[in-house]
Design an enzyme around this catalytic site. Structure first.
Site, PDB file in Angstrom:
ATOM      1  N   LYS A 168       0.740  -1.104  -0.176  1.00 30.95           N
ATOM      2  CA  LYS A 168      -0.073   0.060   0.151  1.00 30.95           C
ATOM      3  C   LYS A 168       0.996   1.317  -0.070  1.00 30.95           C
ATOM      4  O   LYS A 168       2.121   1.040   0.297  1.00 30.95           O
ATOM      5  CB  LYS A 168      -0.887  -0.132   1.357  1.00 30.95           C
ATOM      6  CG  LYS A 168      -2.077  -1.097   1.150  1.00 30.95           C
ATOM      7  CD  LYS A 168      -3.023  -0.943   2.503  1.00 30.95           C
ATOM      8  CE  LYS A 168      -4.182  -2.121   2.325  1.00 30.95           C
ATOM      9  NZ  LYS A 168      -5.041  -1.992   3.518  1.00 30.95           N
ATOM     10  N   TYR A 202     -12.596  -1.638  -3.763  1.00 25.97           N
ATOM     11  CA  TYR A 202     -12.881  -1.658  -2.616  1.00 25.97           C
ATOM     12  C   TYR A 202     -14.484  -1.348  -2.352  1.00 25.97           C
ATOM     13  O   TYR A 202     -14.942  -1.272  -1.358  1.00 25.97           O
ATOM     14  CB  TYR A 202     -12.247  -0.602  -1.515  1.00 25.97           C
ATOM     15  CG  TYR A 202     -10.919  -1.117  -0.915  1.00 25.97           C
ATOM     16  CD1 TYR A 202     -10.911  -2.141  -0.233  1.00 25.97           C
ATOM     17  CD2 TYR A 202      -9.991  -0.324  -1.520  1.00 25.97           C
ATOM     18  CE1 TYR A 202      -9.643  -2.632   0.289  1.00 25.97           C
ATOM     19  CE2 TYR A 202      -8.595  -0.551  -0.860  1.00 25.97           C
ATOM     20  CZ  TYR A 202      -8.476  -1.709  -0.174  1.00 25.97           C
ATOM     21  OH  TYR A 202      -7.308  -2.101   0.166  1.00 25.97           O
ATOM     22  N   PHE A 210     -15.243   4.527   6.785  1.00 25.06           N
ATOM     23  CA  PHE A 210     -13.769   4.828   6.412  1.00 25.06           C
ATOM     24  C   PHE A 210     -13.709   4.674   4.883  1.00 25.06           C
ATOM     25  O   PHE A 210     -12.565   4.616   4.291  1.00 25.06           O
ATOM     26  CB  PHE A 210     -12.820   3.937   7.112  1.00 25.06           C
ATOM     27  CG  PHE A 210     -13.107   2.601   6.840  1.00 25.06           C
ATOM     28  CD1 PHE A 210     -12.626   1.746   5.803  1.00 25.06           C
ATOM     29  CD2 PHE A 210     -13.733   1.557   7.920  1.00 25.06           C
ATOM     30  CE1 PHE A 210     -12.796   0.355   5.581  1.00 25.06           C
ATOM     31  CE2 PHE A 210     -13.912   0.195   7.681  1.00 25.06           C
ATOM     32  CZ  PHE A 210     -13.594  -0.482   6.553  1.00 25.06           C
ATOM     33  N   ARG A 270      -2.200 -14.249   4.755  1.00 26.71           N
ATOM     34  CA  ARG A 270      -3.033 -13.287   6.091  1.00 26.71           C
ATOM     35  C   ARG A 270      -1.922 -13.663   7.225  1.00 26.71           C
ATOM     36  O   ARG A 270      -2.014 -12.633   8.115  1.00 26.71           O
ATOM     37  CB  ARG A 270      -4.415 -13.901   6.191  1.00 26.71           C
ATOM     38  CG  ARG A 270      -5.320 -13.807   5.118  1.00 26.71           C
ATOM     39  CD  ARG A 270      -5.857 -12.353   4.844  1.00 26.71           C
ATOM     40  NE  ARG A 270      -6.747 -11.858   5.672  1.00 26.71           N
ATOM     41  CZ  ARG A 270      -7.258 -10.874   5.728  1.00 26.71           C
ATOM     42  NH1 ARG A 270      -7.460 -10.030   4.657  1.00 26.71           N
ATOM     43  NH2 ARG A 270      -8.170 -10.440   6.612  1.00 26.71           N
ATOM     44  N   THR A 293      -5.384  -6.664  10.876  1.00 23.41           N
ATOM     45  CA  THR A 293      -5.713  -5.150  10.043  1.00 23.41           C
ATOM     46  C   THR A 293      -5.104  -4.000  11.119  1.00 23.41           C
ATOM     47  O   THR A 293      -4.389  -3.257  10.564  1.00 23.41           O
ATOM     48  CB  THR A 293      -7.177  -5.255  10.180  1.00 23.41           C
ATOM     49  OG1 THR A 293      -7.741  -6.375   9.492  1.00 23.41           O
ATOM     50  CG2 THR A 293      -7.586  -3.943   9.327  1.00 23.41           C
ATOM     51  N   ARG A 305       2.496  -6.110   9.400  1.00 24.74           N
ATOM     52  CA  ARG A 305       1.844  -4.949   9.868  1.00 24.74           C
ATOM     53  C   ARG A 305       2.419  -4.640  11.305  1.00 24.74           C
ATOM     54  O   ARG A 305       2.407  -3.433  11.541  1.00 24.74           O
ATOM     55  CB  ARG A 305       0.269  -5.364   9.984  1.00 24.74           C
ATOM     56  CG  ARG A 305      -0.473  -5.071   8.776  1.00 24.74           C
ATOM     57  CD  ARG A 305      -1.673  -5.611   8.457  1.00 24.74           C
ATOM     58  NE  ARG A 305      -2.463  -5.351   7.485  1.00 24.74           N
ATOM     59  CZ  ARG A 305      -3.742  -5.754   6.896  1.00 24.74           C
ATOM     60  NH1 ARG A 305      -4.349  -6.859   7.593  1.00 24.74           N
ATOM     61  NH2 ARG A 305      -4.040  -5.427   5.891  1.00 24.74           N
ATOM     62  N   ASN A 324      -2.089   0.662   6.629  1.00 26.03           N
ATOM     63  CA  ASN A 324      -1.460  -0.758   7.226  1.00 26.03           C
ATOM     64  C   ASN A 324      -0.585  -1.521   6.243  1.00 26.03           C
ATOM     65  O   ASN A 324      -0.651  -2.831   6.476  1.00 26.03           O
ATOM     66  CB  ASN A 324      -2.740  -1.417   7.827  1.00 26.03           C
ATOM     67  CG  ASN A 324      -3.870  -1.984   7.091  1.00 26.03           C
ATOM     68  OD1 ASN A 324      -3.586  -1.604   5.659  1.00 26.03           O
ATOM     69  ND2 ASN A 324      -4.843  -2.580   7.317  1.00 26.03           N
ATOM     70  N   HIS A 345      -2.424  -5.264   1.630  1.00 26.76           N
ATOM     71  CA  HIS A 345      -3.595  -6.214   1.479  1.00 26.76           C
ATOM     72  C   HIS A 345      -3.720  -7.402   1.053  1.00 26.76           C
ATOM     73  O   HIS A 345      -2.497  -7.576   0.456  1.00 26.76           O
ATOM     74  CB  HIS A 345      -4.508  -5.354   0.354  1.00 26.76           C
ATOM     75  CG  HIS A 345      -5.660  -6.393  -0.163  1.00 26.76           C
ATOM     76  ND1 HIS A 345      -7.019  -6.224   0.618  1.00 26.76           N
ATOM     77  CD2 HIS A 345      -5.710  -7.036  -1.261  1.00 26.76           C
ATOM     78  CE1 HIS A 345      -7.702  -6.898  -0.165  1.00 26.76           C
ATOM     79  NE2 HIS A 345      -6.954  -7.478  -1.196  1.00 26.76           N
ATOM     80  N   GLU A 389     -10.011 -10.737  -7.281  1.00 27.70           N
ATOM     81  CA  GLU A 389      -9.036  -9.691  -7.006  1.00 27.70           C
ATOM     82  C   GLU A 389      -7.781  -9.761  -8.267  1.00 27.70           C
ATOM     83  O   GLU A 389      -7.489  -8.561  -8.606  1.00 27.70           O
ATOM     84  CB  GLU A 389      -8.381  -9.493  -5.700  1.00 27.70           C
ATOM     85  CG  GLU A 389      -9.685  -9.148  -4.730  1.00 27.70           C
ATOM     86  CD  GLU A 389      -9.297  -9.145  -3.347  1.00 27.70           C
ATOM     87  OE1 GLU A 389      -8.029  -9.555  -3.000  1.00 27.70           O
ATOM     88  OE2 GLU A 389     -10.218  -8.560  -2.536  1.00 27.70           O
TER      89      GLU A 389
HETATM   90  P1  RTP Z   1      -7.213  -5.937   3.572  1.00 29.91           P
HETATM   91  O1  RTP Z   1      -8.484  -6.075   2.890  1.00 29.91           O
HETATM   92  O2  RTP Z   1      -6.776  -4.388   3.124  1.00 29.91           O
HETATM   93  O3  RTP Z   1      -6.234  -6.686   3.334  1.00 29.91           O
HETATM   94  O4  RTP Z   1      -7.323  -5.738   5.296  1.00 29.91           O
HETATM   95  P2  RTP Z   1      -8.155  -6.242   5.900  1.00 29.91           P
HETATM   96  O5  RTP Z   1      -9.076  -7.549   5.357  1.00 29.91           O
HETATM   97  O6  RTP Z   1      -7.223  -6.913   7.239  1.00 29.91           O
HETATM   98  O7  RTP Z   1      -9.191  -5.290   6.573  1.00 29.91           O
HETATM   99  P3  RTP Z   1     -10.876  -4.906   5.700  1.00 29.91           P
HETATM  100  O8  RTP Z   1     -11.909  -5.212   7.090  1.00 29.91           O
HETATM  101  O9  RTP Z   1     -11.052  -5.675   4.696  1.00 29.91           O
HETATM  102  O10 RTP Z   1     -10.546  -3.367   5.598  1.00 29.91           O
HETATM  103  C1  RTP Z   1     -10.275  -3.172   4.469  1.00 29.91           C
HETATM  104  C2  RTP Z   1      -8.878  -1.758   4.823  1.00 29.91           C
HETATM  105  O11 RTP Z   1      -9.796  -0.531   4.999  1.00 29.91           O
HETATM  106  C3  RTP Z   1      -9.057  -0.111   5.953  1.00 29.91           C
HETATM  107  N1  RTP Z   1      -9.526   0.194   7.266  1.00 29.91           N
HETATM  108  N2  RTP Z   1      -9.706   1.466   7.796  1.00 29.91           N
HETATM  109  N3  RTP Z   1     -10.271   3.528   9.701  1.00 29.91           N
HETATM  110  C4  RTP Z   1     -10.553   2.232   9.914  1.00 29.91           C
HETATM  111  O12 RTP Z   1     -11.374   1.928  10.962  1.00 29.91           O
HETATM  112  C5  RTP Z   1     -10.322   1.012   9.081  1.00 29.91           C
HETATM  113  N4  RTP Z   1     -10.584  -0.081   9.091  1.00 29.91           N
HETATM  114  C6  RTP Z   1     -10.121  -0.806   7.892  1.00 29.91           C
HETATM  115  C7  RTP Z   1      -7.517  -0.589   6.100  1.00 29.91           C
HETATM  116  O13 RTP Z   1      -6.524  -0.257   5.342  1.00 29.91           O
HETATM  117  C8  RTP Z   1      -7.983  -2.286   5.917  1.00 29.91           C
HETATM  118  O14 RTP Z   1      -7.091  -2.971   5.258  1.00 29.91           O
HETATM  119 MG    MG Z   2     -10.086  -7.129   3.771  1.00 27.96          MG
END
Ligand code: RTP
Ligand code: MG
Length: 140
Positions: free
Chosen positions: A11, A51, A59, A87, A93, A104, A114, A117, A128
């Site tokens: 990222k 997304y 967010f 993962r 996350t 991370r 973070n 992805h 994807e």
């Molecule tokens: P990713 O999809 O990026 O691999 O991460 P993830 O599954 O661990 O997290 P996800 O819930 O899918 O959220 C996607 C991305 O959104 C951003 N995020 N910001 N500000 C916030 O509370 C918040 N929560 C999530 C993060 O960049 C996250 O990786």
């Molecule tokens: Mg995700």
């Protein structure tokens, strides 16, 4: 366990700090092989499309702006149980909850910025990968 492919993004917070190599090394050391890789600057259409599942989340706007803020490196990773393995290597996350030794924990700045992805299922990995790569760009 089966050989799988998963999709990864290094990222903007990470490319900006010149961490592409360091993060790729952690993925490789974790048993994954980079079978496709390119550096791109995401358009708004790409970031919003990628997304789209998060579009109702509070967010979403911030996430799209962040993903367009600097170049990213999109990759296809191959290996045993690659979706889950990636993962694990990435960590939680929220970097405050990420295990020691994960990407991370080591590099993420916040829950939003973070560093990486990774696809969360084999089904999403296929979607994807197709979003960013043509078949002839992936060399296994
Ligand atoms: P990713 O999809 O990026 O691999 O991460 P993830 O599954 O661990 O997290 P996800 O819930 O899918 O959220 C996607 C991305 O959104 C951003 N995020 N910001 N500000 C916030 O509370 C918040 N929560 C999530 C993060 O960049 C996250 O990786
Ligand atoms: Mg995700």
């Amino acid at each position: 366990m089966a050989i799988q492919r998963t999709f990864s993004i290094i990222k903007p917070d990470a490319t900006k700090r010149n961490l592409t190599g360091a993060i790729t090394k952690m993925l490789e050391d974790g048993g994954l092989r980079v079978v496709a890789s390119k550096r791109i600057h995401m358009t708004k259409e790409q970031a919003e499309g990628f997304y789209a599942v998060h579009k109702e989340r509070p967010f979403f706007g911030e996430l799209v702006e962040f993903m367009m803020s600097e170049p990213v490196v999109v990759q296809v990773l191959e290996g045993e149980d690659a979706v889950a393995r990636n993962r694990e290597i990435m960590g939680a996350t929220n970097p405050e909850e990420a295990a020691p030794g994960t990407i991370r924990k080591e590099y993420a700045l916040s829950i939003g910025e973070n560093s990486v992805h990774g696809s969360d299922s084999l089904e999403n990995a296929e979607i994807e990968i197709k979003f960013f790569f043509n078949d002839d760009e992936i060399v296994g």
